[in-house]
Scaffold this motif. Structure first.
Motif, short mmCIF file in Angstrom:
data_model
loop_
_atom_site.label_atom_id
_atom_site.label_comp_id
_atom_site.label_asym_id
_atom_site.label_seq_id
_atom_site.Cartn_x
_atom_site.Cartn_y
_atom_site.Cartn_z
N LEU A 52 39.24 39.15 40.25
CA LEU A 52 38.54 38.36 39.23
C LEU A 52 37.43 37.54 39.85
N ALA A 53 36.34 37.40 39.13
CA ALA A 53 35.20 36.61 39.61
C ALA A 53 34.41 36.12 38.40
N GLY A 54 33.69 35.00 38.54
CA GLY A 54 32.89 34.45 37.45
C GLY A 54 33.71 33.45 36.62
N PRO A 55 33.01 32.66 35.81
CA PRO A 55 33.74 31.62 35.04
C PRO A 55 34.60 32.20 33.94
N TRP A 56 34.13 33.16 33.22
CA TRP A 56 34.93 33.78 32.17
C TRP A 56 35.07 35.29 32.49
N SER A 57 36.24 35.71 32.88
CA SER A 57 36.45 37.13 33.20
C SER A 57 37.93 37.48 33.00
N ALA A 58 38.16 38.80 32.83
CA ALA A 58 39.54 39.26 32.63
C ALA A 58 39.71 40.63 33.31
N TRP A 59 40.96 40.92 33.63
CA TRP A 59 41.27 42.24 34.20
C TRP A 59 42.48 42.80 33.49
N MET A 60 42.39 44.09 33.16
CA MET A 60 43.50 44.85 32.58
C MET A 60 43.21 46.34 32.83
N VAL B 185 55.44 49.77 25.93
CA VAL B 185 54.43 49.73 26.96
C VAL B 185 54.13 48.28 27.30
N VAL B 186 53.86 48.02 28.53
CA VAL B 186 53.44 46.70 29.00
C VAL B 186 52.02 46.83 29.51
N ILE B 187 51.11 46.02 28.92
CA ILE B 187 49.71 46.03 29.34
C ILE B 187 49.51 44.84 30.27
N PRO B 188 49.38 45.06 31.59
CA PRO B 188 49.14 43.93 32.49
C PRO B 188 47.77 43.29 32.21
N CYS B 189 47.68 41.95 32.31
CA CYS B 189 46.42 41.27 31.97
C CYS B 189 46.31 39.97 32.79
N ARG B 190 45.11 39.68 33.25
CA ARG B 190 44.81 38.47 34.01
C ARG B 190 43.45 37.96 33.57
N PHE B 191 43.30 36.65 33.40
CA PHE B 191 42.01 36.11 32.94
C PHE B 191 41.70 34.83 33.71
N THR B 192 40.43 34.40 33.64
CA THR B 192 39.98 33.14 34.27
C THR B 192 39.04 32.41 33.32
N GLY C 101 40.99 25.33 23.44
CA GLY C 101 40.85 24.19 22.54
C GLY C 101 39.39 23.90 22.26
N GLY C 102 39.12 23.45 21.04
CA GLY C 102 37.75 23.11 20.66
C GLY C 102 36.90 24.35 20.65
N TYR C 103 35.70 24.12 21.26
CA TYR C 103 34.77 25.25 21.33
C TYR C 103 35.00 26.16 22.54
N ASN C 104 35.94 25.81 23.31
CA ASN C 104 36.20 26.60 24.53
C ASN C 104 37.11 27.82 24.20
N GLN C 105 36.53 28.72 23.46
CA GLN C 105 37.22 29.97 23.11
C GLN C 105 36.30 31.15 23.52
N TYR C 106 36.95 32.18 24.05
CA TYR C 106 36.12 33.28 24.57
C TYR C 106 36.91 34.58 24.47
N THR C 107 36.23 35.62 23.85
CA THR C 107 36.83 36.96 23.80
C THR C 107 36.26 37.77 24.95
N TYR C 108 37.14 38.22 25.84
CA TYR C 108 36.71 38.95 27.04
C TYR C 108 36.31 40.38 26.65
N PRO C 109 35.19 40.81 27.17
CA PRO C 109 34.74 42.18 26.82
C PRO C 109 35.64 43.26 27.47
N GLU C 110 36.30 42.94 28.57
CA GLU C 110 37.19 43.92 29.18
C GLU C 110 38.32 44.24 28.21
N HIS C 111 38.70 45.47 28.13
CA HIS C 111 39.73 45.88 27.21
C HIS C 111 40.56 47.02 27.79
N CYS C 112 41.65 47.33 27.10
CA CYS C 112 42.56 48.39 27.55
C CYS C 112 42.69 49.43 26.43
#
Length: 622
Positions: free
Chosen positions: A19-27, A39-46, A123-134
């Motif tokens: 993972l790298a960058g302020p908003w990122s995810a891995w799956m 099924v289990v979808i492994p996922c990690r975010f920052t 919380g608040g405006y700090n919401q983000y949908t990660y473009p990475e997907h499975c």
């Protein structure tokens, strides 16, 4: 479950470095699962470090990352309100506060196949949908992986791949219809790729051409369930061609119709060719090839080969085609002319199938023979005139007979035959000389005591007859015979000469045997009276005439021999000269003669002419 979480921990450690960058995810980008399982979808975010939320929430969307599109909610940590398709099927296995968004979905069904997105809510405006997907793919059978090429005799490995991404359900995998494969073995292993896991069961064996087209199956079950997932594959075994049917060596009769068949088993399809020696007669791709030959001849006799070839090898089958036919007309090697005494070999040859029996015959008797041979030799260590004549060479087999006649011509020096003699009857002496030779001999009658040599140029005194190699010459003397007179027959050709004194045979001696003793006495008395009378008569003549038949040096002679001119005659061994001989006949003896009538002559097989067989004019002394 323990194994799964140990694996998940490894994934987590790996993710820290990815993972790298302020908003990122891995799956995982793709993950498969069997229908009805989980099924289990492994996922990690920052998120940015300056944000220090009191609580972290998250949402899983299906097929769209944008909330304004109202995508189905798969999981929502704040309210647990989800789309009806996911009610009771999803739960979050990860701890969002530790930036772990791992999701489990159970009771999978085909409609759940699609893209899954994670949205972080700090919380608040700090919401983000990660473009990475499975991408989740729901499947209903295992995957069988077959090598690109399965070749006969080379070990092959087949893989049955089953997704193993659900810690609550472990698959049980087995192969079917493999028990009688050569050197087969089955074993399993687990493989991980991009944090997704597969259970792989391997089947190893040595394939053969008999396995081509065989169906092998892979079956997956789960403990305490009725789930069964099956898949199958059909083996495509590559192998070199094998000729399964072809003609054996065959014998056929010339002119018949011949069919040669070659059937081949191969994979891939083979190119089949028929060859005669090294010449390609016919070829095409396929499983069999038939060669038709109409009205076959001996020229098509030979070795025929069927060749089947593909990219993996080739095989061939050869057969002998024998065309049977009757013998050809025999051929004699030379013009058969020989000289007596020389060695001679006559060769007679013919061609046939099978080989002929060759026989050389003379007078219907075999003189040479060869069985199952194309050539026979007739050998003479020293050829003689008796070997001269017509011969036949016959060639025979079960299909026919062929015959050639030839002549053996033997050239030899003259032979004077036993029937040569002189016969005295009354006042006539008839001498016959019969000679056999090749080429024809020149015959000469010689009277050494009278220094006379006569040849056939004096045709008024000569009769000659030729039959084959035998020539008969007749000499006739008229008058009383001198007791010292003897006659020599000489025969000559380019190979030599033969001289023989002719024996006298008195015809009176034959008469005594016929009349008996009494008649002989009477005849003897008559003979004495005749002799006395003749004696008195001759005394009177001797007084009146200057010469007589008995006093002349050259008695009258008639001769027959070959048809040469006097200039061609050689001098005899007695030194007589033909020109002088003729002068003695015409000048010194003063002979009156008439022409001989040859039209009334007849001959016998022995060629002996007697007084009864010919009519001659009388030669008188003046």
């Amino acid at each position: 479950m323990k194994v799964f979480y140990n694996t998940f921990l490894a994934f987590w450690v790996l993710s820290e470095g990815v993972l790298a960058g302020p908003w990122s995810a891995w799956m995982p980008e793709n993950i498969p699962a069997l229908e009805g399982t989980c099924v289990v979808i492994p996922c990690r975010f920052t998120y940015p470090d300056e944000l220090r939320p009191s609580a972290v929430h998250g949402i899983w969307y299906f097929n769209s990352p944008y909330p304004k599109n109202y995508p189905p909610v798969v999981y929502k940590s704040r309210t647990h309100i989800v789309h009806e398709s996911y009610v009771g099927r999803t739960r979050l296995l990860g701890d969002l506060n530790f930036r772990n968004c791992t999701l489990q979905i159970t009771r999978l069904s085909p409609e759940l196949t699609g893209k899954y997105y994670f949205r972080g809510d700090l919380g608040g405006y700090n919401q983000y949908t990660y473009p990475e997907h499975c991408n989740l793919k729901i499947i209903n059978k295992p995957t069988i992986v077959v090598p690109a090429e399965v070749v006969e005799g080379s070990e092959v490995e087949l893989r049955c791949v089953v997704p193993d991404n659900c810690p609550e359900m472990k698959p049980i995998v087995s192969w079917t219809n493999h028990d009688d494969l050569s050197e087969s073995s089955v074993y399993g292993q687990v493989e991980e790729e991009s944090s997704t896991w597969n259970l792989i069961t391997l089947l190893k064996f040595l394939p053969s051409r008999e396995n081509n087209g065989r169906e092998l199956g892979c079956s997956v079950t789960y403990a305490n369930t009725t789930f069964i997932f099956d898949d199958a594959t059909t083996l495509d075994v590559k192998y070199i061609p094998r000729i399964v049917q072809a003609n054996a060596s065959v014998e056929v009769i010339q002119g018949s119709h011949v069919v040669l068949v070659c059937s081949v088993d191969s994979n891939p399809t083979a190119l089949i060719s028929w060859l005669r020696d090294d010449e390609v007669l016919y070829e095409e791709e396929g499983g069999n090839l038939t060669l038709h030959m109409h009205n076959i001849s001996y020229l098509q006799d030979g070795i025929y080969t069927c060749v089947a070839e593909n990219s993996y090898g080739k095989e061939n089958h050869s057969l002998a085609l024998s065309v049977m036919y009757a013998p050809w007309k025999p051929v004699v090697n030379v013009s058969v002319v020989a000289v007596e005494g020389e060695p001679l070999t006559v060769l007679c040859s013919s061609q046939s199938s099978p080989e002929p029996t060759l026989t050389i015959l003379k007078d219907k008797k075999a003189v040479a023979m060869g069985v199952y041979q194309s050539q026979v030799a007739l050998e003479f260590a020293s050829v003689s005139h008796e070997d001269d004549g017509e011969y036949w060479c016959t060639a025979e087999n079960q299909f026919g007979v062929s015959i050639t006649a030839f002549n053996l011509t033997v050239e030899f020096p003259p032979l004077i035959l036993p029937e040569s003699r002189c016969t005295a009857a009354r006042d006539t002496v008839q001498c016959i000389c019969v000679a056999k030779s090749n080429p024809e001999a020149a015959i000469t009658f010689e009277l050494p005591t009278r220094n006379v040599t006569v040849n056939e140029t004096d045709r008024e005194f000569v009769y000659s007859q030729k039959n084959g190699y035998v020539i008969t010459s007749i000499l006739t003397l008229r008058g009383e015979v001198d007791s010292q007179l003897y006659i020599v027959c000489a025969a000559r050709n380019l190979y030599g000469a033969k001289n023989q004194q002719l024996q006298f045979h008195h015809s009176n001696s034959l008469m005594w045997a016929k009349v008996g003793p009494v008649g002989a006495v009477v005849a003897f008395a008559i003979l004495i009276a005749v002799v006395c009378y003749v004696s008195q008569t001759r005394k009177k003549k001797n007084m009146n005439e200057n010469s007589s038949f008995m006093q002349t040096e050259n008695p009258p002679v008639v001769y027959s021999g070959d048809y040469r001119t006097p200039g061609n005659l050689e001098q005899s061994e007695y030194g007589r000269h033909p020109g002088g001989d003729k002068r003695l006949l015409h000048k010194d003896l003063g002979i009156d003669y008439a022409n001989i009538d040859f039209t009334k002559l007849s001959t016998k097989d022995s060629y002996t002419l007697t007084e009864e067989l010919a009519e001659y004019a009388e030669i008188r002394v003046k």
